[in-house]
Motif scaffolding. Structure first.
Motif, PDB file in Angstrom:
ATOM      1  N   GLY A 298      -9.264   1.087 -34.593  1.00  0.00           N
ATOM      2  CA  GLY A 298      -9.426   0.692 -35.977  1.00  0.00           C
ATOM      3  C   GLY A 298      -8.651   1.528 -36.971  1.00  0.00           C
ATOM      4  N   GLN A 299      -7.825   2.465 -36.489  1.00  0.00           N
ATOM      5  CA  GLN A 299      -7.076   3.353 -37.375  1.00  0.00           C
ATOM      6  C   GLN A 299      -5.566   3.171 -37.249  1.00  0.00           C
ATOM      7  OE1 GLN A 299      -8.378   7.316 -36.484  1.00  0.00           O
ATOM      8  NE2 GLN A 299     -10.434   7.011 -37.321  1.00  0.00           N
ATOM      9  N   HIS A 300      -5.117   2.578 -36.164  1.00  0.00           N
ATOM     10  CA  HIS A 300      -3.693   2.405 -35.936  1.00  0.00           C
ATOM     11  C   HIS A 300      -3.367   0.929 -35.812  1.00  0.00           C
ATOM     12  CE1 HIS A 300      -4.354   6.593 -34.635  1.00  0.00           C
ATOM     13  NE2 HIS A 300      -3.094   6.798 -34.962  1.00  0.00           N
ATOM     14  N   LEU A 301      -2.131   0.607 -36.142  1.00  0.00           N
ATOM     15  CA  LEU A 301      -1.641  -0.750 -35.929  1.00  0.00           C
ATOM     16  C   LEU A 301      -0.210  -0.692 -35.441  1.00  0.00           C
ATOM     17  CD1 LEU A 301       0.384  -1.761 -38.482  1.00  0.00           C
ATOM     18  CD2 LEU A 301      -1.801  -1.747 -39.673  1.00  0.00           C
ATOM     19  N   LEU A 302       0.165  -1.713 -34.700  1.00  0.00           N
ATOM     20  CA  LEU A 302       1.488  -1.825 -34.101  1.00  0.00           C
ATOM     21  C   LEU A 302       2.208  -3.011 -34.728  1.00  0.00           C
ATOM     22  CD1 LEU A 302       3.272  -0.625 -31.743  1.00  0.00           C
ATOM     23  CD2 LEU A 302       2.350  -2.490 -30.327  1.00  0.00           C
ATOM     24  N   SER A 303       3.425  -2.796 -35.209  1.00  0.00           N
ATOM     25  CA  SER A 303       4.186  -3.867 -35.844  1.00  0.00           C
ATOM     26  C   SER A 303       5.543  -4.003 -35.159  1.00  0.00           C
ATOM     27  CB  SER A 303       4.385  -3.590 -37.337  1.00  0.00           C
ATOM     28  OG  SER A 303       5.210  -2.442 -37.531  1.00  0.00           O
ATOM     29  N   ARG A 304       6.083  -5.212 -35.221  1.00  0.00           N
ATOM     30  CA  ARG A 304       7.390  -5.478 -34.611  1.00  0.00           C
ATOM     31  C   ARG A 304       8.251  -6.266 -35.595  1.00  0.00           C
ATOM     32  NH1 ARG A 304      10.637  -6.769 -29.897  1.00  0.00           N
ATOM     33  NH2 ARG A 304      12.644  -6.760 -30.972  1.00  0.00           N
ATOM     34  N   ASN A 305       9.425  -5.769 -35.898  1.00  0.00           N
ATOM     35  CA  ASN A 305      10.422  -6.553 -36.603  1.00  0.00           C
ATOM     36  C   ASN A 305      11.581  -6.814 -35.657  1.00  0.00           C
ATOM     37  OD1 ASN A 305      11.908  -4.159 -36.546  1.00  0.00           O
ATOM     38  ND2 ASN A 305      11.441  -3.642 -38.670  1.00  0.00           N
ATOM     39  N   TYR A 306      12.672  -7.330 -36.178  1.00  0.00           N
ATOM     40  CA  TYR A 306      13.762  -7.723 -35.276  1.00  0.00           C
ATOM     41  C   TYR A 306      14.375  -6.519 -34.563  1.00  0.00           C
ATOM     42  CZ  TYR A 306      17.964 -10.003 -33.527  1.00  0.00           C
ATOM     43  OH  TYR A 306      18.950 -10.484 -32.710  1.00  0.00           O
TER      44      TYR A 306
ATOM     45  N   ASN B  19      24.439 -17.446 -35.388  1.00  0.00           N
ATOM     46  CA  ASN B  19      23.878 -18.296 -34.321  1.00  0.00           C
ATOM     47  C   ASN B  19      22.355 -18.361 -34.361  1.00  0.00           C
ATOM     48  OD1 ASN B  19      23.005 -15.845 -33.240  1.00  0.00           O
ATOM     49  ND2 ASN B  19      24.590 -15.787 -31.661  1.00  0.00           N
ATOM     50  N   ASP B  20      21.751 -17.916 -35.482  1.00  0.00           N
ATOM     51  CA  ASP B  20      20.302 -18.006 -35.749  1.00  0.00           C
ATOM     52  C   ASP B  20      19.454 -17.107 -34.862  1.00  0.00           C
ATOM     53  OD1 ASP B  20      20.644 -19.770 -37.821  1.00  0.00           O
ATOM     54  OD2 ASP B  20      20.270 -21.568 -36.611  1.00  0.00           O
ATOM     55  N   CYS B  21      20.063 -16.249 -34.061  1.00  0.00           N
ATOM     56  CA  CYS B  21      19.260 -15.339 -33.247  1.00  0.00           C
ATOM     57  C   CYS B  21      18.507 -14.333 -34.105  1.00  0.00           C
ATOM     58  CB  CYS B  21      20.155 -14.595 -32.257  1.00  0.00           C
ATOM     59  SG  CYS B  21      20.730 -15.594 -30.874  1.00  0.00           S
ATOM     60  N   ILE B  22      19.005 -14.074 -35.301  1.00  0.00           N
ATOM     61  CA  ILE B  22      18.369 -13.110 -36.172  1.00  0.00           C
ATOM     62  C   ILE B  22      16.961 -13.551 -36.577  1.00  0.00           C
ATOM     63  CG2 ILE B  22      19.092 -14.070 -38.390  1.00  0.00           C
ATOM     64  CD1 ILE B  22      19.388 -10.386 -37.436  1.00  0.00           C
ATOM     65  N   PHE B  23      16.671 -14.844 -36.392  1.00  0.00           N
ATOM     66  CA  PHE B  23      15.351 -15.369 -36.751  1.00  0.00           C
ATOM     67  C   PHE B  23      14.389 -15.406 -35.557  1.00  0.00           C
ATOM     68  CE2 PHE B  23      18.402 -17.316 -39.704  1.00  0.00           C
ATOM     69  CZ  PHE B  23      17.881 -16.865 -40.908  1.00  0.00           C
ATOM     70  N   ASP B  24      14.804 -14.912 -34.404  1.00  0.00           N
ATOM     71  CA  ASP B  24      13.909 -14.854 -33.245  1.00  0.00           C
ATOM     72  C   ASP B  24      12.732 -13.926 -33.538  1.00  0.00           C
ATOM     73  OD1 ASP B  24      15.457 -16.572 -31.738  1.00  0.00           O
ATOM     74  OD2 ASP B  24      16.655 -14.962 -30.845  1.00  0.00           O
ATOM     75  N   LYS B  25      11.547 -14.370 -33.180  1.00  0.00           N
ATOM     76  CA  LYS B  25      10.326 -13.606 -33.468  1.00  0.00           C
ATOM     77  C   LYS B  25       9.769 -13.050 -32.160  1.00  0.00           C
ATOM     78  CE  LYS B  25       9.258 -16.390 -37.543  1.00  0.00           C
ATOM     79  NZ  LYS B  25       9.697 -15.326 -38.468  1.00  0.00           N
ATOM     80  N   PHE B  26       9.947 -11.750 -31.970  1.00  0.00           N
ATOM     81  CA  PHE B  26       9.472 -11.074 -30.771  1.00  0.00           C
ATOM     82  C   PHE B  26       8.055 -10.546 -30.998  1.00  0.00           C
ATOM     83  CE2 PHE B  26      14.049 -10.932 -30.415  1.00  0.00           C
ATOM     84  CZ  PHE B  26      14.280 -11.178 -29.073  1.00  0.00           C
ATOM     85  N   GLY B  27       7.204 -10.724 -30.001  1.00  0.00           N
ATOM     86  CA  GLY B  27       5.840 -10.222 -30.068  1.00  0.00           C
ATOM     87  C   GLY B  27       5.738  -8.811 -29.550  1.00  0.00           C
TER      88      GLY B  27
ATOM     89  N   SER C 133       7.116  -4.608 -25.730  1.00  0.00           N
ATOM     90  CA  SER C 133       7.678  -5.737 -26.457  1.00  0.00           C
ATOM     91  C   SER C 133       8.845  -6.280 -25.650  1.00  0.00           C
ATOM     92  CB  SER C 133       8.127  -5.324 -27.858  1.00  0.00           C
ATOM     93  OG  SER C 133       8.566  -6.448 -28.598  1.00  0.00           O
ATOM     94  N   GLY C 134       9.281  -7.487 -25.991  1.00  0.00           N
ATOM     95  CA  GLY C 134      10.373  -8.110 -25.267  1.00  0.00           C
ATOM     96  C   GLY C 134      11.697  -7.971 -25.982  1.00  0.00           C
ATOM     97  N   SER C 135      12.759  -8.382 -25.273  1.00  0.00           N
ATOM     98  CA  SER C 135      14.095  -8.317 -25.833  1.00  0.00           C
ATOM     99  C   SER C 135      14.942  -9.407 -25.186  1.00  0.00           C
ATOM    100  CB  SER C 135      14.701  -6.929 -25.593  1.00  0.00           C
ATOM    101  OG  SER C 135      16.011  -6.846 -26.125  1.00  0.00           O
ATOM    102  N   TYR C 136      16.236  -9.377 -25.461  1.00  0.00           N
ATOM    103  CA  TYR C 136      17.152 -10.338 -24.865  1.00  0.00           C
ATOM    104  C   TYR C 136      17.404  -9.986 -23.404  1.00  0.00           C
ATOM    105  CZ  TYR C 136      17.960 -11.948 -29.631  1.00  0.00           C
ATOM    106  OH  TYR C 136      17.794 -12.457 -30.886  1.00  0.00           O
ATOM    107  N   SER C 137      18.057 -10.912 -22.702  1.00  0.00           N
ATOM    108  CA  SER C 137      18.285 -10.794 -21.258  1.00  0.00           C
ATOM    109  C   SER C 137      16.976 -10.707 -20.491  1.00  0.00           C
ATOM    110  CB  SER C 137      19.162  -9.573 -20.938  1.00  0.00           C
ATOM    111  OG  SER C 137      20.398  -9.651 -21.590  1.00  0.00           O
ATOM    112  N   ASN C 138      15.898 -11.257 -21.086  1.00  0.00           N
ATOM    113  CA  ASN C 138      14.570 -11.240 -20.460  1.00  0.00           C
ATOM    114  C   ASN C 138      14.124  -9.824 -20.114  1.00  0.00           C
ATOM    115  OD1 ASN C 138      13.968 -13.911 -20.675  1.00  0.00           O
ATOM    116  ND2 ASN C 138      14.380 -14.434 -18.545  1.00  0.00           N
ATOM    117  N   LEU C 139      14.378  -8.883 -21.018  1.00  0.00           N
ATOM    118  CA  LEU C 139      13.980  -7.500 -20.802  1.00  0.00           C
ATOM    119  C   LEU C 139      12.616  -7.233 -21.414  1.00  0.00           C
ATOM    120  CD1 LEU C 139      17.124  -5.254 -21.401  1.00  0.00           C
ATOM    121  CD2 LEU C 139      16.014  -5.807 -19.249  1.00  0.00           C
ATOM    122  N   LEU C 140      11.772  -6.548 -20.665  1.00  0.00           N
ATOM    123  CA  LEU C 140      10.505  -6.045 -21.168  1.00  0.00           C
ATOM    124  C   LEU C 140      10.664  -4.550 -21.381  1.00  0.00           C
ATOM    125  CD1 LEU C 140       7.466  -6.411 -21.817  1.00  0.00           C
ATOM    126  CD2 LEU C 140       7.010  -5.915 -19.402  1.00  0.00           C
ATOM    127  N   ARG C 141      10.381  -4.091 -22.600  1.00  0.00           N
ATOM    128  CA  ARG C 141      10.483  -2.676 -22.924  1.00  0.00           C
ATOM    129  C   ARG C 141       9.081  -2.101 -23.063  1.00  0.00           C
ATOM    130  NH1 ARG C 141      15.362  -1.367 -25.338  1.00  0.00           N
ATOM    131  NH2 ARG C 141      14.599   0.783 -25.097  1.00  0.00           N
TER     132      ARG C 141
END
Length: 449
Positions: A286-294, A328-336, A348-356
């Protein structure tokens, strides 16, 4: 446990668990079957998946040993099962259908953008699902169905004698036997088989899931809905698009409250696209949160709003290509993004089907890279197939694995080529153990540590 700035984390070693919904290389990929959202139920017993075809598929945990045994080997197996859950297909239902907005002359896709589990005080299960414009509340309930098998009871010699005497042609008089008086009103026709007193036994028990739409929340967002989240009061939830956040009461579907509005008077004033937050998760403390941008994933302490506790760099190597990614509109991809139940690991995920996967304090700033290979060897067909030919997701059952995710936990600094056409957008972490579900096209790949 909760995240602490000084808490050291041990890097996890990941192993392949199972793949659900994998198709053979010769089978074409249908656009409707591509997974668009993944969510674990709060206790981790169920897993919900949404796809581009507007369907929600539910999996249930299938590794628990229901037989009580004190055998040491059985106890060890049950203990391992608790650390390494397995899932199997349970049911599916159609959540959204394609629509047409006559006022704006816009087609609304049936694609499921988000699903969220909702558990009430009395342990009833609900699912919130949304496409671009409409949110629905589904009640999912497991019913115990008993199959009744009819059977004739065995006749004792005494009853057999009564049966023979009772069905003799021409018998219309009363008879008394064993102190009981039996009266026959009608003459039984000749060659007619005697009716039998039918008993029943339970032949088997099934626990099917049934879904029912309880509420529909619509016409509240001018832009496409990209997120929904239920609140801890069991009464309200929020929905968000790129510029607005609305607050809903679960029981009121025809009105909501706008709590945040960032739409400028002139839409051309919008800047800093890469800083737009695509996903946010509150940690269990309840004290921390995780955020993801591009570009990055950030961990925040809500008691210190000036700067994040940690920054996990994911797409910094793409900074020189931002103009190309915008074109090519990739900048609008929304990664969880997601986190472990103890709050010490983040993914979180990335391109080339990478899990980080990142473990702060482990000494590995780059984290661990897992290359998820769901259907990477099959040529993708991006044109949607006719709906009449759309295959059901009831075939999402573990099948023969021709290829699965590749673990590269040791060589974590190896750079994989960036393939923008294959992107790992949806990830989910099991709430009670280190199990991560990754959506790779129409396959759901699970890894455990």
């Amino acid at each position: 446990m909760a995240y602490s700035d000084s808490a050291p984390s041990v890097p996890l070693r990941w192993n392949f668990s199972q793949v659900l919904g994998q198709q053979l290389p010769s089978e074409p990929l249908q656009n409707d079957d591509i997974i668009t959202t993944v969510a674990f139920e709060k206790r981790g017993d169920y897993l919900a998946v949404g796809d581009r075809g507007g369907r929600i598929v539910i999996f249930e945990r299938d590794d628990r040993n229901t037989n009580v045994s004190s055998n040491r080997r059985d106890l060890e197996q049950r203990d391992f099962a608790l650390r390494h859950p397995k899932f199997r297909y349970k049911t599916e239902f159609q959540s959204h259908e394609p629509e047409f907005d006559c006022l704006k002359s816009v087609e609304i896709e049936e694609k499921i953008n988000k699903v969220r589990w909702w558990m009430t005080h009395d342990n009833l299960q609900f699912i919130l699902s949304t496409n671009d414009k409409t949110i629905k509340l589904w009640k999912v309930k497991e019913y115990k169905v008993k199959h009744v098998k009819e059977m004739a009871p065995p006749l004792c010699s005494e009853n057999m004698l009564l049966a023979e005497r009772s069905f003799v042609p021409g018998l219309e008089t009363t008879s008394a036997a064993n102190g009981y008086r039996l009266e026959w009103i009608e003459k039984t026709p000749q060659n007619h088989l005697p009716p039998q007193d039918v008993d029943s036994e339970i032949g088997g028990i099934e626990n099917p899931f049934r879904s029912k739409c309880q509420k529909v929340y619509a016409s509240a967002h001018s832009f496409n809905i990209n997120s929904i989240s239920n609140n801890s009061d069991y009464e309200t939830f929020v929905s968000a698009d790129d510029l607005r956040i609305n607050l809903w009461n679960l029981e009121v579907s025809d009105q909501c409250f706008n709590i945040i509005d960032m739409k400028p008077s002139n839409m051309e004033d919008l800047t800093e696209i890469t800083s737009s937050i695509s996903d946010i998760k509150f940690l269990n403390d309840g004290q921390h949160l995780l955020s993801r941008n591009y570009m990055n994933m950030k961990l925040w302490d809500m008691r210190r709003e000036s700067s994040p506790v940690a920054i996990f760099k994911i797409h910094e190597h793409l900074r020189p290509k931002l103009r190309e990614l915008y074109n090519n509109d990739c900048i609008f991809d929304k990664f969880g993004c997601c986190f472990s139940g103890d709050g010490l690991h983040f993914a979180s995920g990335s391109y080339s089907n990478l899990l980080r996967i990142f473990s702060p304090g482990s000494g590995r700033e780059e984290g661990i890279k897992l290359e998820i290979r769901g259907n990477s060897d099959r040529k993708a067909i991006h044109q949607a197939m006719p709906r009449a030919r759309r295959s059901s997701l009831s075939n999402i059952i573990p099948r023969g694995i021709y290829q699965h995710a590749h673990v590269d936990s040791e060589s974590h600094n190896v750079d994989f080529p960036c393939n923008e056409s294959s992107k790992l957008l949806q990830v989910a972490w099991h709430p009670t153990c280190n199990l991560v579900a990754c959506a790779a096209e129409s396959s759901l790949v699970l890894y455990y540590a």
